[in-house]
Every structure is written in structure tokens, then in C-alpha cells.
Enzyme design. Structure first.
Site, mmCIF file in Angstrom:
data_model
loop_
_atom_site.group_PDB
_atom_site.id
_atom_site.type_symbol
_atom_site.label_atom_id
_atom_site.label_comp_id
_atom_site.label_asym_id
_atom_site.label_seq_id
_atom_site.Cartn_x
_atom_site.Cartn_y
_atom_site.Cartn_z
ATOM 1 N N SER A 171 60.864 -31.649 -27.518
ATOM 2 C CA SER A 171 61.749 -31.652 -28.689
ATOM 3 C C SER A 171 61.041 -31.904 -30.014
ATOM 4 O O SER A 171 61.463 -31.344 -31.042
ATOM 5 C CB SER A 171 62.889 -32.656 -28.485
ATOM 6 N N PHE B 231 62.393 -7.776 -28.196
ATOM 7 C CA PHE B 231 62.184 -9.010 -28.935
ATOM 8 C C PHE B 231 63.428 -9.896 -28.881
ATOM 9 O O PHE B 231 63.339 -11.111 -28.664
ATOM 10 C CB PHE B 231 61.872 -8.655 -30.404
ATOM 11 N N HIS C 160 64.772 -12.918 -26.684
ATOM 12 C CA HIS C 160 64.432 -14.314 -26.950
ATOM 13 C C HIS C 160 65.514 -14.887 -27.867
ATOM 14 O O HIS C 160 65.611 -14.521 -29.032
ATOM 15 C CB HIS C 160 63.051 -14.401 -27.609
ATOM 16 N N ARG C 161 66.327 -15.786 -27.330
ATOM 17 C CA ARG C 161 67.513 -16.250 -28.043
ATOM 18 C C ARG C 161 67.456 -17.737 -28.413
ATOM 19 O O ARG C 161 67.854 -18.112 -29.496
ATOM 20 C CB ARG C 161 68.757 -15.966 -27.196
ATOM 21 N N GLU D 13 68.824 -7.942 -39.131
ATOM 22 C CA GLU D 13 68.160 -6.641 -39.034
ATOM 23 C C GLU D 13 68.781 -5.624 -39.985
ATOM 24 O O GLU D 13 69.971 -5.705 -40.323
ATOM 25 C CB GLU D 13 68.280 -6.132 -37.588
ATOM 26 N N GLY E 43 72.198 0.180 -39.714
ATOM 27 C CA GLY E 43 72.503 1.603 -39.830
ATOM 28 C C GLY E 43 73.959 1.874 -40.097
ATOM 29 O O GLY E 43 74.351 3.034 -40.299
ATOM 30 N N ARG E 44 74.779 0.843 -40.126
ATOM 31 C CA ARG E 44 76.191 1.009 -40.494
ATOM 32 C C ARG E 44 76.362 1.101 -42.007
ATOM 33 O O ARG E 44 77.271 1.775 -42.490
ATOM 34 C CB ARG E 44 77.027 -0.178 -39.994
ATOM 35 N N ASN F 52 61.368 -21.973 -34.437
ATOM 36 C CA ASN F 52 60.625 -23.220 -34.569
ATOM 37 C C ASN F 52 59.359 -23.132 -33.716
ATOM 38 O O ASN F 52 59.212 -22.196 -32.912
ATOM 39 C CB ASN F 52 61.495 -24.426 -34.196
ATOM 40 N N ARG G 213 54.702 -12.965 -24.207
ATOM 41 C CA ARG G 213 54.436 -11.705 -24.903
ATOM 42 C C ARG G 213 52.984 -11.527 -25.314
ATOM 43 O O ARG G 213 52.668 -10.683 -26.149
ATOM 44 C CB ARG G 213 55.346 -11.596 -26.133
#
Length: 235
Positions: free
Chosen positions: A58, A79, A82-83, A90, A93-94, A178, A189
């Protein structure tokens, strides 16, 4: 029709969104025994190594690094698996017309997979294989971009027209984490034979990870040394 081809994939540290240090990690660790006096304590490589070795994780959450990543969509989707400890925003495109920049593997990118799942390697392709790879990418990109443009000109909404675009299209996104979540990302990765648990990432996302690792090593040097000395295991 002109489309831009790009093989470079990058992650650039945002200096305005950088926080924390090795000293702050030590202070966070010492607060359990020193209370408010922890704010007066200095950094110590021995303490950081102890935290890393015994997996007291921590304190390593007290810091922040933010990167602007420019990569093809298939890298972005990998990518964002990883949450924990990550935040993302991001290009949409809308809400904007996308830009025709597409990923083309360069000549250094191995093309041929040898072996079976779980035990395979990639080797260089032949001159013919590199040629057909480039040609097929270009043809697919031109066809998809033409379809996208025709729908936009016909008045079709951006969020529908974008459906035809391939995952080789470049996107941009901010990724903020972090130090602890970054170490977890790097452990999965990057390909480092000396790691306690070796990983075998796709080359394109490993390039992003390498850029991030350089920034991590520069701004959290004691933490980075402890991470590498302890087998690149996230605490």
C-alpha cells in the site's frame, strides 16, 4: 486517397500530472509507527527494499504518473485490461472525425509464430511475407477509410460510421496510475528473463511499457531498484 502509416508506438510522461516520490512512499510506510511525525522522515532505500521484499504494497500507492499513449486500437484494448489503480480517457470517435493514421509493422517486427500456444516464439518473416503484410494492411486500411468517409458525407453519425474502422487505427489516450499499479503492469507487459515470473507480451504493448518503465526509473529510482532487485514482483 492518402492515409498516414506509422510504426512508432509511444507513451509520453505528462510532467504536470506527476506526484509523489520515494520519500513520500517512505513517509506513508512510517506513519503506522510514527504517526504525524512521519512527515519529517526521509527516504531510505533499506525501507523501500523491505517493503518490496515482504510485499507491503500500500505505501507504493502514494504517487501518480500520467502518460499520453499513442498506439493502435488493438494495443489500447489490451492496455485497458489493467483496471486496478488505473484511470483512462481516450479520443472519442463519437464526437470527432478520426484521423487516418494506421499501424504498419516495421521490418524489425518478427512475423512468424513458431511452436504451440504457451510455448511459442516469433521469428523474422521472409521478404515476401513482409511485402504481403504491408500490402494487405494498406489495402484494408484504404477500403475501410473510404467506407468511413462515404458514410460521413452521407450524413451518417460518427458513432455509426466508425464501426467499419480496423483496430490498426491509431488512437490517443491518457493513462494515469500509481507506482504500485505501474509495477503490476510492467511485470506482465515486459519480457525480462531475470524476472521471478517471466512474461511474454505482444511486442507492440511492450514498447509502451518500456517508455513507462524509463519514466518510473527516473522519478522513483529507489523504488525501481528495489522492484528490479526483487524479481520484478509487484508488492
Amino acid at each position: 486517397m492518402t492515409i498516414a502509416q506509422r510504426s512508432e508506438i509511444t507513451a509520453t510522461l505528462d510532467p504536470d500530472n506527476l506526484a509523489g516520490s520515494d520519500a513520500k512512499i517512505c513517509q506513508a510506510a512510517r506513519v503506522s509507527t510514527l504517526g504525524s511525525a512521519a512527515a519529517e522522515s526521509g527516504e531510505a532505500s533499506g525501507l523501500i527494499n523491505y517493503l518490496m521484499r515482504d510485499r507491503h504494497g500500500s505505501p507504493f500507492e502514494h504517487g501518480q504518473l500520467s502518460f499520453l499513449v499513442e498506439a493502435p486500437i488493438f494495443v489500447a484494448r489490451e492496455f485497458m485490461r489493467h483496471r486496478a489503480g488505473w484511470s483512462y480517457n481516450e479520443t472519442s470517435g463519437r464526437y470527432r472525425e478520426l484521423v487516418p493514421v494506421f499501424y504498419i509493422p516495421d521490418r524489425k517486427r518478427p512475423l512468424v509464430q513458431e511452436g504451440k500456444p504457451g510455448a511459442y516464439t516469433f521469428v523474422d518473416g521472409t521478404h515476401e511475407q513482409y511485402g504481403i503484410t504491408r500490402w494487405e494492411h494498406e489495402q484494408a486500411y484504404r477500403t475501410a477509410w473510404s467506407s468511413y468517409q462515404r458514410m460521413l458525407k452521407a450524413g451518417v453519425a460518427k458513432e455509426i460510421a466508425r464501426d467499419v474502422l480496423p483496430v490498426g487505427l491509431f488512437t490517443s489516450f491518457y493513462a494515469t496510475c500509481n507506482p504500485r499499479s505501474l509495477m503490476h503492469f510492467l511485470s506482465l507487459r515486459t519480457r525480462v528473463p531475470s524476472a521471478t515470473f517471466p512474461s511474454f507480451p505482444q511486442q507492440e504493448i511492450e514498447k509502451v511499457a518500456q517508455d513507462m518503465e524509463e519514466a518510473f526509473a527516473e522519478h522513483f529510482p529507489l523504488t525501481y531498484i528495489a522492484y528490479t532487485n526483487n524479481g520484478r514482483v509487484c508488492p
